[in-house]
Every structure is written in C-alpha cells, then in structure tokens.
Scaffold this motif. Structure first.
Motif, PDB file in Angstrom:
ATOM      1  N   GLY A  23     -50.324   6.091  85.076  1.00 15.52           N
ATOM      2  CA  GLY A  23     -51.685   5.058  83.972  1.00 15.52           C
ATOM      3  C   GLY A  23     -52.002   5.471  83.817  1.00 15.52           C
ATOM      4  N   HIS A  24     -53.000   6.267  84.819  1.00 13.76           N
ATOM      5  CA  HIS A  24     -54.908   6.545  83.476  1.00 13.76           C
ATOM      6  C   HIS A  24     -54.297   7.462  82.648  1.00 13.76           C
ATOM      7  N   ASP A  25     -53.547   8.799  82.646  1.00 18.25           N
ATOM      8  CA  ASP A  25     -52.619   9.437  81.563  1.00 18.25           C
ATOM      9  C   ASP A  25     -52.856   8.961  79.676  1.00 18.25           C
ATOM     10  N   VAL A  60     -71.235   9.905  92.298  1.00 13.41           N
ATOM     11  CA  VAL A  60     -71.027   9.876  93.754  1.00 13.41           C
ATOM     12  C   VAL A  60     -69.714   8.886  93.381  1.00 13.41           C
ATOM     13  N   HIS A  61     -69.521   8.771  94.536  1.00  8.71           N
ATOM     14  CA  HIS A  61     -68.151   7.081  94.417  1.00  8.71           C
ATOM     15  C   HIS A  61     -69.294   5.872  94.366  1.00  8.71           C
ATOM     16  N   GLY A  62     -68.427   5.082  93.301  1.00  2.00           N
ATOM     17  CA  GLY A  62     -69.048   3.809  93.452  1.00  2.00           C
ATOM     18  C   GLY A  62     -70.469   3.738  93.226  1.00  2.00           C
ATOM     19  N   SER A  69     -64.011   4.135  85.664  1.00  2.00           N
ATOM     20  CA  SER A  69     -63.735   4.110  87.346  1.00  2.00           C
ATOM     21  C   SER A  69     -62.855   3.021  87.711  1.00  2.00           C
ATOM     22  N   GLY A  70     -62.852   3.089  89.270  1.00  2.00           N
ATOM     23  CA  GLY A  70     -61.413   2.278  89.740  1.00  2.00           C
ATOM     24  C   GLY A  70     -61.320   1.453  90.338  1.00  2.00           C
ATOM     25  N   ASP A  71     -60.140   0.846  90.781  1.00  2.13           N
ATOM     26  CA  ASP A  71     -60.335  -0.526  91.267  1.00  2.13           C
ATOM     27  C   ASP A  71     -61.322   0.254  93.309  1.00  2.13           C
ATOM     28  N   GLY A  72     -60.806   1.283  94.037  1.00  2.45           N
ATOM     29  CA  GLY A  72     -61.831   1.095  95.041  1.00  2.45           C
ATOM     30  C   GLY A  72     -63.575   1.600  94.610  1.00  2.45           C
ATOM     31  N   ASP A  73     -63.110   2.965  93.836  1.00  2.00           N
ATOM     32  CA  ASP A  73     -64.344   2.662  92.885  1.00  2.00           C
ATOM     33  C   ASP A  73     -65.585   1.083  93.082  1.00  2.00           C
ATOM     34  N   SER A  74     -65.083   0.396  92.326  1.00  2.00           N
ATOM     35  CA  SER A  74     -65.685  -0.992  91.934  1.00  2.00           C
ATOM     36  C   SER A  74     -65.823  -2.024  92.109  1.00  2.00           C
ATOM     37  N   ASN A 111     -57.524   0.136  86.843  1.00  2.00           N
ATOM     38  CA  ASN A 111     -56.947  -0.447  87.941  1.00  2.00           C
ATOM     39  C   ASN A 111     -55.352  -0.104  89.011  1.00  2.00           C
ATOM     40  N   ASN A 112     -55.030   0.330  89.614  1.00  2.00           N
ATOM     41  CA  ASN A 112     -53.804   0.470  90.320  1.00  2.00           C
ATOM     42  C   ASN A 112     -53.461  -0.043  91.911  1.00  2.00           C
ATOM     43  N   GLY A 113     -54.694  -0.821  92.058  1.00  2.00           N
ATOM     44  CA  GLY A 113     -54.582  -1.211  93.394  1.00  2.00           C
ATOM     45  C   GLY A 113     -54.485  -0.759  94.966  1.00  2.00           C
ATOM     46  N   VAL A 114     -54.353   1.006  94.227  1.00  2.00           N
ATOM     47  CA  VAL A 114     -55.403   1.571  96.004  1.00  2.00           C
ATOM     48  C   VAL A 114     -56.126   2.176  95.371  1.00  2.00           C
ATOM     49  N   TYR A 115     -56.460   3.301  96.774  1.00  2.00           N
ATOM     50  CA  TYR A 115     -57.218   4.376  96.086  1.00  2.00           C
ATOM     51  C   TYR A 115     -55.927   5.489  96.598  1.00  2.00           C
ATOM     52  N   GLY A 116     -55.969   6.068  94.747  1.00  2.00           N
ATOM     53  CA  GLY A 116     -54.883   6.485  94.933  1.00  2.00           C
ATOM     54  C   GLY A 116     -55.477   7.915  95.140  1.00  2.00           C
ATOM     55  N   LEU A 117     -56.891   8.497  95.149  1.00  5.87           N
ATOM     56  CA  LEU A 117     -56.988  10.123  95.218  1.00  5.87           C
ATOM     57  C   LEU A 117     -56.682  10.411  96.835  1.00  5.87           C
ATOM     58  N   THR A 118     -57.203   9.036  97.605  1.00  8.02           N
ATOM     59  CA  THR A 118     -56.409   9.628  99.699  1.00  8.02           C
ATOM     60  C   THR A 118     -55.630   9.218  99.821  1.00  8.02           C
ATOM     61  N   LYS A 119     -54.390   8.626  98.994  1.00  6.58           N
ATOM     62  CA  LYS A 119     -52.970   8.694  99.336  1.00  6.58           C
ATOM     63  C   LYS A 119     -52.730   7.836  99.235  1.00  6.58           C
ATOM     64  N   GLY A 141     -62.542   9.546  92.421  1.00  2.60           N
ATOM     65  CA  GLY A 141     -61.255   8.582  92.576  1.00  2.60           C
ATOM     66  C   GLY A 141     -60.552   9.338  91.359  1.00  2.60           C
ATOM     67  N   CYS A 142     -58.884   9.607  91.182  1.00  6.89           N
ATOM     68  CA  CYS A 142     -57.267   9.983  90.561  1.00  6.89           C
ATOM     69  C   CYS A 142     -58.470   9.554  88.987  1.00  6.89           C
ATOM     70  N   SER A 143     -58.947   7.876  88.681  1.00  8.38           N
ATOM     71  CA  SER A 143     -59.339   7.608  87.387  1.00  8.38           C
ATOM     72  C   SER A 143     -60.430   7.655  87.337  1.00  8.38           C
ATOM     73  N   SER A 144     -61.754   8.390  88.011  1.00  9.79           N
ATOM     74  CA  SER A 144     -63.080   8.934  88.221  1.00  9.79           C
ATOM     75  C   SER A 144     -62.443  10.030  87.398  1.00  9.79           C
TER      76      SER A 144
HETATM   77  C1  LIG Z   1     -68.702   7.856  99.769  1.00 14.82           C
HETATM   78  C2  LIG Z   1     -67.349   8.126 100.249  1.00 14.82           C
HETATM   79  N1  LIG Z   1     -66.929   7.701 100.356  1.00 14.82           N
HETATM   80  C3  LIG Z   1     -65.329   7.989 100.687  1.00 14.82           C
HETATM   81  C4  LIG Z   1     -64.970   8.934  99.922  1.00 14.82           C
HETATM   82  C5  LIG Z   1     -63.421   9.199  99.639  1.00 14.82           C
HETATM   83  N2  LIG Z   1     -62.994   8.799  98.102  1.00 14.82           N
HETATM   84  C6  LIG Z   1     -62.812   9.428  97.489  1.00 14.82           C
HETATM   85  S1  LIG Z   1     -61.971   8.193  96.163  1.00 14.82           S
HETATM   86  C7  LIG Z   1     -61.276   7.273  97.325  1.00 14.82           C
HETATM   87  C8  LIG Z   1     -60.964   6.076  96.483  1.00 14.82           C
HETATM   88  C9  LIG Z   1     -60.582   6.219  94.807  1.00 14.82           C
HETATM   89  O1  LIG Z   1     -60.129   4.765  94.721  1.00 14.82           O
HETATM   90  P1  LIG Z   1     -59.920   4.334  93.160  1.00 14.82           P
HETATM   91  O2  LIG Z   1     -61.418   4.332  93.182  1.00 14.82           O
HETATM   92  O3  LIG Z   1     -59.115   3.085  93.515  1.00 14.82           O
HETATM   93  O4  LIG Z   1     -59.710   5.082  92.114  1.00 14.82           O
HETATM   94  P2  LIG Z   1     -57.880   6.200  92.183  1.00 14.82           P
HETATM   95  O5  LIG Z   1     -57.617   6.772  92.726  1.00 14.82           O
HETATM   96  O6  LIG Z   1     -57.079   4.908  92.427  1.00 14.82           O
HETATM   97  O7  LIG Z   1     -58.015   6.572  90.665  1.00 14.82           O
HETATM   98  C10 LIG Z   1     -62.006   6.888  98.238  1.00 14.82           C
HETATM   99  C11 LIG Z   1     -62.615   6.361  98.964  1.00 14.82           C
HETATM  100  C12 LIG Z   1     -65.336   9.827  98.349  1.00 14.82           C
HETATM  101  N3  LIG Z   1     -65.214  10.476  98.315  1.00 14.82           N
HETATM  102  N4  LIG Z   1     -67.147   8.942  98.937  1.00 14.82           N
END
Ligand SMILES: Cc1ncc(C[n+]2csc(CCOP(=O)(O)OP(=O)(O)O)c2C)c(N)n1
Ligand code: SF4
Ligand SMILES: [Mg+2]
Length: 351
Positions: free
Chosen positions: A38-40, A86-88, A110-115, A139-147, A67-70
């Motif tokens: 969906g991000h594309d 950096v993440h978040g 940003s992503g849902d994990g990120d935000s 927003n995909n409800g998962v951490y896509g990048l970390t599986k 993240g994949c979104s980022s």
């Molecule tokens: C400080 C830190 N903690 C954990 C991670 C591992 N990590 C990389 S991406 C990610 C979550 C990404 O989820 P989201 O923001 O929803 O993006 P998505 O891949 O789903 O688009 C995590 C936990 C990291 N890179 N840095």
C-alpha cells in the motif's frame, strides 16, 4: 534505501503542469518495497498531489523515521530536501527544521510503529505545538520492516498471519490528533487514490498541523482474513463522510456545483475546499462531534474516512512563538547581534 535511479528520459507528450514539469519531475528512485504494498500507492498519490499543485520540488523538505513507510521519501520528489532520521524521531527533526526555515513545505512520512509506539510522545508534541506540516502515517497495523509484529494501531481481536490474536487495545492516531488540537485531520485508504490525492493537496495548502492517517495494507504480513488492515476488510468497512475537491488560489474554478450539494471552506491563503457531503449530518468544523462520530463507528467495526476536521484559520508554532516572518536561517549578523546598547537595555529591564 535504494540507489536504483529511474531513467530521466520520458515520452515528449507527457502532460505538464503550470511550471512545465511532468510527473517524472516529482518521482524519486525505484521502489524496493514488496510488489502491491500500500505504501507505493501513497507515494504515487504524493507525486500526483505535488504535480497538480505545481509545487517547486526545492521548496519541499521530506522527513521520515525508520520502517518500510519511512523509506518511501526516497521514491518521490527526488529533487527535494530529504532527511531519513531515527526510529520515531521524525517529528522533532521536522520541528527543528521548520523553526529554522519556515519557508519550506514540510512533509513528514511515518509508520504506525514509528508514530504510535516508539514515537508516540514525539507525535503528540509536534501536533499539539501546531507545527506547520503534512504528517502522513502509512498505517498497516504491523511493523512491516521487522517482519510483521503487531503494532500499537492493530485492533483488539484482529489476527496475525499465523492466527495469533491481538489482545491489547489499539491506539487511534486520528482520535489522538483531534484531542491534541491538530487543525486538519483526515483518514484515507491507500487503495482510494481519488480520495487521497485531494486530501494531500488540501493538507499541503493548510497552514498548520495537518495529519492524515492512511490505512495502507502490508501485503507480506497483514493482508489475510482476520486482519482489520487488509485490502478486503478496509474496502468492506470504509465509511467515507465526504469527498473533497481542492481549488487553489492560483487555479481558476473549473468545476460547477449544484447549489446546496457542496460546502465550500475558504482557507486564509485563498484556497478553497469544496466538500461533497456523503454523511449528511457530518460537520467538519466540530471537533467534539468528530471524536464521538469516530468512536461510535469504530465500535461497529467501521473505518471512517475523508476530511474529518479542519480549522479554516489555523495558528502554527511560529505564531505561538511570535517569531519573525523571515526564516531564522536567513537572519544576518546585523539582526542577530543588535549591539551592546540593545543588550544593555535588555539587561536593565531584568534588574
Ligand atoms: C530504536 C530502534 N528500535 C527498533 C528498531 C527496529 N525497527 C525498525 S523498523 C521498526 C518498525 C517499523 O514499523 P512501522 O513504523 O509501522 O513501519 P512499516 O515497516 O510497517 O511501514 C522497528 C521496530 C529500530 N530501527 N530502531
Ligand atoms: S513488508 Fe509489508 S510494509 Fe514492508 S514493503 Fe513489504 S508489504 Fe510493504
Ligand atoms: Mg507499520
């Protein structure tokens, strides 16, 4: 990040915007995301919105987290400023950049994990401070990048690809943005480009904290039965409250509307938002009603999309801080060091 640049050549007949640019001038590197992610589609919507608004790419700063979104800012606006932070931490980096140079258009991705997890505090403070930006959560409800682990926006009772049930309550970033005082709040779906593109255009034109939550299915880890962020689920439960047309101050009005079929929201920069109402009782200027409307529909499993709240005369962080109109990055030594007499006067006032 990918370094696979798209070839610059293009068909000579491609449509051009007011600046003489084609879509190609708003693209970036080739995406390395999974086919169908969906991000594309959100990337494509951002490219379309910037093309339609005839934005000069060098006036945009794209800032993201991890993240994949980022990763996606690498795939659009290749001629704009960009910072993959950096993440978040996207919101604080964006806030700092905005304070230093108020003249750019800030696009936070940003992503849902990120935000909603690691960056929840950062999200809250950038929104409540009214930073002039377009803040998009893919927003995909998962951490896509970390599986595919559940993120904080995963709905209680929804299931992972392996059948595990999420027992935790979910964070609704739209509800939070409303509570925190965002002056533009919308929700959309990556599979509905007709809805998403004008929302991004309107958010860019808005001079305050604009937040768009875009449900963006992860085809690798969260697109199965039992997920509430899959393409099928969102299509079946999408309750759009309105459809938007953006009429900029620069473009002439070309659409004719039947009287009474649309509400026109005048913005202070001269642009207008023409809202075609789908839910007759929905008022985009009533923050409290929006919050309760959302909660009622969420309790029934419905996903409310569209422009949910807008303030036509927003205030931003620079207004709150009473900063000068000139970007701080352009102030010269003369303005920054007014001399010892001025310092003496300030000191005398503090004694
Ligand atoms: C400080 C830190 N903690 C954990 C991670 C591992 N990590 C990389 S991406 C990610 C979550 C990404 O989820 P989201 O923001 O929803 O993006 P998505 O891949 O789903 O688009 C995590 C936990 C990291 N890179 N840095
Ligand atoms: S893992 Fe999911 S979010 Fe990441 S690129 Fe693939 S489909 Fe998209
Ligand atoms: Mg995610």
């Amino acid at each position: 990040m990918t370094y696979i640049a798209k070839p610059a050549f293009h068909h000579p007949g491609l449509p051009k915007n007011a600046l003489g640019y084609t879509h190609r001038d708003y693209e970036g590197n080739i995406s390395t995301l999974c086919a169908g992610c969906g991000h594309d589609s959100i990337t494509a919507a951002i490219i379309e919105a910037c093309f339609q608004l005839s934005i000069e790419p060098h006036r945009v700063a794209k800032i993201s987290g991890i993240g994949c979104s980022s990763k996606t800012p690498d795939y659009f606006l290749g001629n704009s400023h960009g910072f993959n932070s950096v993440h978040g931490r996207m919101p604080s980096v964006l806030t700092g950049a905005n304070l230093a140079n108020r003249d750019l258009i800030y696009l936070g991705v940003s992503g849902d994990g990120d935000s909603a997890s690691i960056g929840l505090g950062q999200f809250a403070h950038a929104i409540r401070r009214g930073v002039n930006m377009v803040y998009i959560v893919e927003n995909n409800g998962v951490y896509g990048l970390t599986k595919g682990q559940f993120s904080a926006t995963a709905d209680r009772g929804s299931k992972s690809r392996r059948g595990l049930e999420n027992r935790d309550a979910s964070v609704d970033l739209v509800a939070l943005a409303l509570q925190l005082g965002a002056s533009f709040v919308a929700r959309s779906f990556s599979g509905d480009k007709a809805q998403l593109v004008p929302l991004i255009e309107a958010a860019i034109e808005h001079r305050g904290a604009a937040f768009i939550d875009v449900i963006s299915p992860c085809v690798a880890f969260n697109n199965h039965p039992g997920s509430t962020k899959s393409f099928d689920y969102v299509r079946e439960h999408n309750e759009a409250v309105n459809r938007l047309d953006v009429i900029t101050a620069r473009a002439p009005i070309t659409v004719a509307y039947e009287p009474g079929t649309v509400e026109v929201v005048e913005q202070h920069d001269g642009s207008r938002l023409a809202l075609r109402k789908l839910a007759a009782d929905y008022d985009v200027h009533d923050r409290l009603a929006a919050m309760s409307f959302l909660q009622h529909h969420a309790a029934r499993g419905q996903i409310v999309t569209g422009l949910l709240y807008v303030e036509p005369e927003p205030e931003d962080l620079h207004t709150h801080l009473n900063t000068v109109d000139v970007p701080l990055s352009r102030l010269t030594e003369k303005e920054l060091c007014p001399g010892s007499a001025a310092l003496e006067e300030i000191n005398a006032g503090l004694r």
